[in-house]
Design an enzyme around this catalytic site. Sequence first.
Site, PDB file in Angstrom:
ATOM      1  N   ARG A 102      76.802  28.453  33.488  1.00  0.00           N
ATOM      2  CA  ARG A 102      77.616  28.573  34.694  1.00  0.00           C
ATOM      3  C   ARG A 102      79.001  29.125  34.348  1.00  0.00           C
ATOM      4  O   ARG A 102      79.700  28.536  33.508  1.00  0.00           O
ATOM      5  CB  ARG A 102      77.747  27.200  35.353  1.00  0.00           C
ATOM      6  CG  ARG A 102      78.221  27.312  36.788  1.00  0.00           C
ATOM      7  CD  ARG A 102      77.849  26.078  37.524  1.00  0.00           C
ATOM      8  NE  ARG A 102      78.848  25.039  37.292  1.00  0.00           N
ATOM      9  CZ  ARG A 102      79.305  24.261  38.250  1.00  0.00           C
ATOM     10  NH1 ARG A 102      78.846  24.371  39.465  1.00  0.00           N
ATOM     11  NH2 ARG A 102      80.194  23.340  37.976  1.00  0.00           N
ATOM     12  N   THR A 106      83.748  31.646  38.518  1.00  0.00           N
ATOM     13  CA  THR A 106      83.004  32.023  39.731  1.00  0.00           C
ATOM     14  C   THR A 106      82.010  30.939  40.146  1.00  0.00           C
ATOM     15  O   THR A 106      81.514  30.943  41.266  1.00  0.00           O
ATOM     16  CB  THR A 106      82.207  33.328  39.499  1.00  0.00           C
ATOM     17  OG1 THR A 106      81.221  33.063  38.494  1.00  0.00           O
ATOM     18  CG2 THR A 106      83.077  34.463  39.048  1.00  0.00           C
ATOM     19  N   ASP A 198      71.114  13.387  32.625  1.00  0.00           N
ATOM     20  CA  ASP A 198      70.995  14.764  32.136  1.00  0.00           C
ATOM     21  C   ASP A 198      69.636  14.926  31.467  1.00  0.00           C
ATOM     22  O   ASP A 198      69.384  14.355  30.398  1.00  0.00           O
ATOM     23  CB  ASP A 198      72.133  15.058  31.140  1.00  0.00           C
ATOM     24  CG  ASP A 198      72.123  16.518  30.714  1.00  0.00           C
ATOM     25  OD1 ASP A 198      71.075  16.994  30.195  1.00  0.00           O
ATOM     26  OD2 ASP A 198      73.137  17.198  30.911  1.00  0.00           O
ATOM     27  N   ASP A 201      69.589  16.262  27.800  1.00  0.00           N
ATOM     28  CA  ASP A 201      70.019  15.257  26.821  1.00  0.00           C
ATOM     29  C   ASP A 201      68.945  14.206  26.604  1.00  0.00           C
ATOM     30  O   ASP A 201      68.716  13.747  25.481  1.00  0.00           O
ATOM     31  CB  ASP A 201      71.311  14.574  27.295  1.00  0.00           C
ATOM     32  CG  ASP A 201      72.535  15.434  27.027  1.00  0.00           C
ATOM     33  OD1 ASP A 201      72.431  16.388  26.229  1.00  0.00           O
ATOM     34  OD2 ASP A 201      73.593  15.160  27.620  1.00  0.00           O
TER      35      ASP A 201
HETATM   36  N1  URA Z   1      70.826  18.531  35.711  1.00  0.00           N
HETATM   37  C1  URA Z   1      70.419  17.365  35.141  1.00  0.00           C
HETATM   38  O1  URA Z   1      69.901  17.347  34.033  1.00  0.00           O
HETATM   39  N2  URA Z   1      70.586  16.225  35.854  1.00  0.00           N
HETATM   40  C2  URA Z   1      71.152  16.193  37.075  1.00  0.00           C
HETATM   41  O2  URA Z   1      71.258  15.117  37.670  1.00  0.00           O
HETATM   42  C3  URA Z   1      71.566  17.427  37.648  1.00  0.00           C
HETATM   43  C4  URA Z   1      71.396  18.574  36.937  1.00  0.00           C
END
Ligand code: URA
Length: 207
Positions: A102, A106, A198, A201
Amino acid sequence: MHKIINHPLIKDKLTRMRKVSTVSTVFRTNLEELTQLMVYEATKDLELNEIEIETPVVKNAKGYKLKNKICLIPILRAGIGMVDGVKSLIPTATIGHIGLYRNEETLKPVEYFKKFPKNISESDVIILDPMLATGGSVVEAVNIIKKYNPKSIKFVCIVAAPEGLEYVQKIHPDVDVYIAALDDKLNENGYITPGLGDAGDRIFGTK
Ligand code: URA
């Protein structure tokens, strides 16, 4: 079209993935198994060619063969955690990769990696990414993939935020989206709530 796949095994596996106490190895295994169940549903309408085969008993029996090739395209990094599950279900599937980051000014996704198999125009493409958050990544992934003219594009994710789903469907109404759970919303940090944290992760044991 979007479809929320309502199945007890999916709910059970997703609950294990959501739990903060679930360790990375268990998270990964559940993600692979859950993805198999999702792809089983997502491939229900694939076209078949009728073929003639010989069995140990008769010379001419009717059989079927998938009409098009299947190409899996995981969005890096978390989409990688979904590939092995699908590959064991569809061993002949080819695999492409898309990496997007990202742009912090922008806020738009920018491609940093792309490698596709040659036959993508002859393939039904299945994009894999466990989390549909804002929808920015998958919309950009579809923009890129459409330039290669595949036979069809489907998107399989595990957890979706309503705002992300709405965005994908607005920009790409021709892409069918398969979801295990439609959660409440995105929080102020961009995480899906209740979500599972995440995904990258948790798959790779990073922080
Ligand atoms: N990406 C992720 O891994 N978890 C989220 O909650 C949002 C985006």
